[in-house]
Design a protein around this motif. Sequence first.
Motif, short mmCIF file in Angstrom:
data_model
loop_
_atom_site.label_atom_id
_atom_site.label_comp_id
_atom_site.label_asym_id
_atom_site.label_seq_id
_atom_site.Cartn_x
_atom_site.Cartn_y
_atom_site.Cartn_z
N ALA A 140 68.01 34.29 41.86
CA ALA A 140 68.84 35.29 41.60
C ALA A 140 68.10 36.68 41.50
O ALA A 140 66.59 35.99 41.31
CB ALA A 140 69.52 35.21 40.35
N ARG A 141 68.17 37.99 41.84
CA ARG A 141 66.91 39.16 41.59
C ARG A 141 67.96 39.98 40.90
O ARG A 141 69.11 40.01 40.92
CB ARG A 141 66.92 39.14 43.18
CG ARG A 141 67.49 40.34 44.01
CD ARG A 141 66.35 40.68 45.30
NE ARG A 141 65.84 42.48 44.17
CZ ARG A 141 65.72 43.24 44.74
NH1 ARG A 141 66.41 43.09 46.13
NH2 ARG A 141 65.46 44.51 44.60
N GLN A 183 66.86 31.98 37.01
CA GLN A 183 65.69 31.45 37.75
C GLN A 183 65.28 30.37 37.16
O GLN A 183 65.11 29.50 37.47
CB GLN A 183 64.83 32.67 37.27
CG GLN A 183 65.28 34.17 39.11
CD GLN A 183 63.62 34.82 39.30
OE1 GLN A 183 62.67 34.82 38.61
NE2 GLN A 183 64.08 35.26 39.92
N GLU A 184 65.29 30.50 35.81
CA GLU A 184 64.81 29.68 35.14
C GLU A 184 65.39 28.70 34.93
O GLU A 184 65.77 26.78 34.60
CB GLU A 184 64.92 30.01 33.46
CG GLU A 184 64.22 29.16 31.95
CD GLU A 184 62.78 28.96 32.29
OE1 GLU A 184 62.61 29.73 33.36
OE2 GLU A 184 61.77 27.95 31.92
N GLY A 191 67.30 42.59 34.78
CA GLY A 191 65.80 42.20 35.07
C GLY A 191 65.82 40.21 33.45
O GLY A 191 65.94 39.13 34.64
N LEU A 192 66.01 40.12 32.78
CA LEU A 192 66.09 39.70 31.75
C LEU A 192 67.38 38.32 32.25
O LEU A 192 67.15 37.34 32.26
CB LEU A 192 66.47 39.64 30.32
CG LEU A 192 65.52 40.51 29.81
CD1 LEU A 192 65.97 41.01 28.48
CD2 LEU A 192 63.96 40.06 29.52
N ALA A 218 68.43 38.10 34.82
CA ALA A 218 68.26 37.60 36.53
C ALA A 218 66.77 36.89 36.25
O ALA A 218 66.52 35.02 36.73
CB ALA A 218 66.79 38.22 37.34
N LEU A 219 65.49 36.43 35.62
CA LEU A 219 65.09 35.96 34.83
C LEU A 219 65.50 34.54 33.98
O LEU A 219 64.98 33.47 34.57
CB LEU A 219 64.35 36.42 34.00
CG LEU A 219 62.98 37.44 34.25
CD1 LEU A 219 62.23 37.95 33.61
CD2 LEU A 219 62.09 37.00 35.36
N ARG A 220 66.97 34.66 33.34
CA ARG A 220 67.36 33.74 33.05
C ARG A 220 67.95 32.59 33.50
O ARG A 220 67.50 31.51 33.69
CB ARG A 220 68.35 33.93 31.99
CG ARG A 220 69.01 33.08 30.74
CD ARG A 220 68.26 32.40 30.34
NE ARG A 220 68.36 30.68 30.24
CZ ARG A 220 67.66 29.97 29.44
NH1 ARG A 220 67.19 30.05 29.15
NH2 ARG A 220 68.23 28.99 29.00
#
Lengths: 419, 419
Positions: free
Chosen positions: A92-93, A86-87, A79-80, A82-84
Motif C-alpha cells: 500500500a502507499r 503494510q504492517e 500515511g497512517l 498505508a503504514l497499517r
Amino acid sequence: MPLLVMKFGGTSVADLDRIANAAEKVKREVDRGYNVIVIVSAMAGKTNELVNWVEQTSHLYDAREYDAVVSSGENVTAGLMALRLQEMGIPARSWQGWQVPINTTSAHGAARFVSIPRDNIDRKFEEGMKVAVVAGFQGVSPEGRITTLGRGGSDTTAVAFAAAFGAERCDIYTDVDGVYTTDPRICSKARKLDKIAFEEMLELASLGAKVLQTRSVELAMRYKVRLRVLSSFEDTDENSGTLVCDEEEIMESKAVSGIAYSRDEAKITLVTVEDKPGIAAAIFGPLAEAGVNVDMIVQNISEKNYEGHSGAVTDMTFSCPINQVERAKKALQDARERGEIAYDDLVVDTEVAKVSVVGIGMRSQSGVAARMFKALADENINIKVIATSEIKVSVLIDRKYMELAVQALHDAFELDKTA
Amino acid sequence: MPLLVMKFGGTSVADLDRIANAAEKVKREVDRGYNVIVIVSAMAGKTNELVNWVEQTSHLYDAREYDAVVSSGENVTAGLMALRLQEMGIPARSWQGWQVPINTTSAHGAARFVSIPRDNIDRKFEEGMKVAVVAGFQGVSPEGRITTLGRGGSDTTAVAFAAAFGAERCDIYTDVDGVYTTDPRICSKARKLDKIAFEEMLELASLGAKVLQTRSVELAMRYKVRLRVLSSFEDTDENSGTLVCDEEEIMESKAVSGIAYSRDEAKITLVTVEDKPGIAAAIFGPLAEAGVNVDMIVQNISEKNYEGHSGAVTDMTFSCPINQVERAKKALQDARERGEIAYDDLVVDTEVAKVSVVGIGMRSQSGVAARMFKALADENINIKVIATSEIKVSVLIDRKYMELAVQALHDAFELDKTA
C-alpha cells in the motif's frame, strides 16, 4: 483486476485503533481479489482544530492558506492507513492530492474536480501495489496550490475516484449502518433500506438525512457509480448497508421509500403584494443576492382589492432556514425602500417544520399526496404550505407536530414492511 | 531588494500567540526594506505526536510514509504564519517543499538537498510578495514523494535557502539568546559571544552546545552564509544574539572562545593488544559497522612483553557515548571470537565526562594546552585521556569533576571578559 473504492469518514479513523479496524475491512476486500482505492478523512476533531487555528489567526482569511493548513489532516490519516496496511502485509502507499494529481478548479474551499488522471496510480497497481490510500477532500489547482472541496468533500472524492477508475462499487463507511426509511430516533419503526435510488437519496439527503453529502450523490448519479453506505463499527459483508444505485437496479418500488424532515424551517409571508408580471423576480432576486436559501414557494392568488391597490393583489409565501430569517427580512425591507417591491405586511412564522414523503414509485402510482394529507388530517395536523415534485411531496406544519407527523406517515405508507 | 532568511523553531511557533510574536519580528525586517524567506518548524509537540502515531502503527515503518505523515506539522505552521502576516498587511504566502520545489535525495528520513530552484519564489517576489513562508525539514524526492531531512533539519533548510537565494544573513530564532562561552547553567560567569567562527561553532555544537544543528553550520561554512542565533522571546535588534560567521569577520580572537562539555561519555580500554600494523583497523572496523560513534582514540605504546605475547603489545583506549557501550563490547568480543583481534581484557569506565576548550585563536597562540592542564591540576582533577585538534583540546576526566573543570577553565582563559 476488479477495483473497489472504500471511503472512511472522520469517526471511522478517529484514532489508531479505528484506523486498524478500517484496515481490516480493506484487507477483507483485498483477500477477495480486489485492488482497492481507499479515501480517508482527517481523524475526527483534527479538521476542526485546524479550522479554529486559521480563524483565530486571520479574520478574513486567504482561502489558499486555509486549504494548505486544513488539508494536512487527511494527509496524516492517509500515511497512517498505508503504514497499517503494510504492517498487515498488504502493498500500500499513500497519495496526497497533488501526487495523484487530483486536478481541481481554483475555487479554494469549494473546489470542483477537473480531472483525475489514472496513470500514476495505475502504474503502481501494475507494479503490485494492492491499495492506494488517497487523502480525501483535497486537490491541486492549475496554479499548483492545494485546494479543498469544502466540508464533507471526502464522499465526493470517493465517488470521483470510483468514476475515474471504473470501480465496481464505492463503499462509504460511516457511523450509521445504512439509509433508513426515516430517522430511527424519531420513529422506532424505521427500517433500513437494502437499496435506494439516487434520486430518492438526493431528496432524503438534501432534506436532512445527513448520511451522504448531496454533491457526492449527484456525482454518483451522473456517472452511475454504485454507492454503498455501511457501518465502520459492525461486522459487514457484501450484503451489509444500503446500496444507492440507479433505479433500474431496483426491481420493484413502493410508492414511498422514505420520510424526510427538516426541523429548523421558517415561513415568511408577504401580505398584499401586487400581482403583476415580474413580481416573483423582484422578490426572490434580492433574497438570492442576500444568500437566502429559499425552499418552498407558494403564491396565493387573492381576490382582495384594497384601497390604494389599483390592480390584482396576492400573498407570497416562502420557506427558508430559520437562521436566515433576519437576512431575508432585511433584503425584502431594503427592496421595498428602493421601491422595487411593495407589500402591506411581512409575517414570519418560525415555529414550522417540513415533512416530506419521497419515492420514485410515485411517478407511476397515484394518490400519494391524498394519502399523505389524509394521514395528517387523521392526526389533526394542519398543513400550512404544500409543495410537490416528481418524486416527493413536502408540507410545512407546526413544529410541535413534526414527530407525530413522521410517525403517522411511516405507518400510513407501511414503511416498516418490506415491499 | 536585499533578502533575509529567518527561521523559527518549534518553541518559537508553539501556539498562535507565539506565531503572532514571530510574525512581528518578520514585519520589522520587512519594514526595514527586506524581502524575507521564513522557515518554520512544526508547532512544539506536534512532530512528536505524529512520530508516536507512526511508531504505534508500524514497527518497521516505511520511511516514505513516515515522511508523508511527519512533514504535515510544518505545513500547518507555514500556512498559519502566512495568514498571520497577511492579517498584518504583509503580502505573504506559504510554500510546501514540493511547491518550491526543494529537491532532495530519496534518503527518506535523512534526505539531503539536491537543488532549490529560485524561479517560483523569485517570480512571486517580483509580483510583490514580501514574505515566502517555507515549511522546514522537508523536500521532495526524484520520485515525487515527500522527504524529510531528519530531526532538527529546519536549521539546515534555512541555511540552504540563504545560500540558494544569496541572503544577506540567516537569522535562527530559538529559545536561547545566543551562543555562550559555556553553559550558563554550569558556569554563572558564562558570557554571550557577539561573534563566533564557523569552525568554533562546529566544535561547540558537536560537543554538546545544542544551539544549532551541526549540519546547518557545515552548510553555512561551505557557502559562507552568515548565521545569527537569537531569541524569539526577547526584544531583538540588529545587534542581538550571536553571529556565526567566517573567521575573517572576527577581528581579534582570544586563544579560546568557549568551553564545551559532554556528560555522557564512556571510556573503553582494550588491555594488552598486539601492536602490529592493521590492528587499529581490526578494532575500529567492527565498531563502525556496529554503529558505535567512537570519539577520542589513544594508543599507549607499552613495553610490557608478557608470556604468550611474542611481539610488542599496547593498550588501546577510546571513548564513545555511554549508551553505546554494550554495543561496543559486543562488537569487540565478536571480533575476538572470530579471531580478528586479541586482547587480554576489556575495561569499561562509564564514570567519565569530556571537557574541551575551543578557539580558532589557538592556531596562532601557543600554550593553550599547557594552560588548560595547569588549571585542572590546580583543582586536583586527574586527566584520563587527551586529544587535540587544530582548534580544540579535549580531555576525559571523572564525571564528578566536570562542572568544577568547566568553571576553572572559564576562569583560567578569562572568558568572562571581552577580548
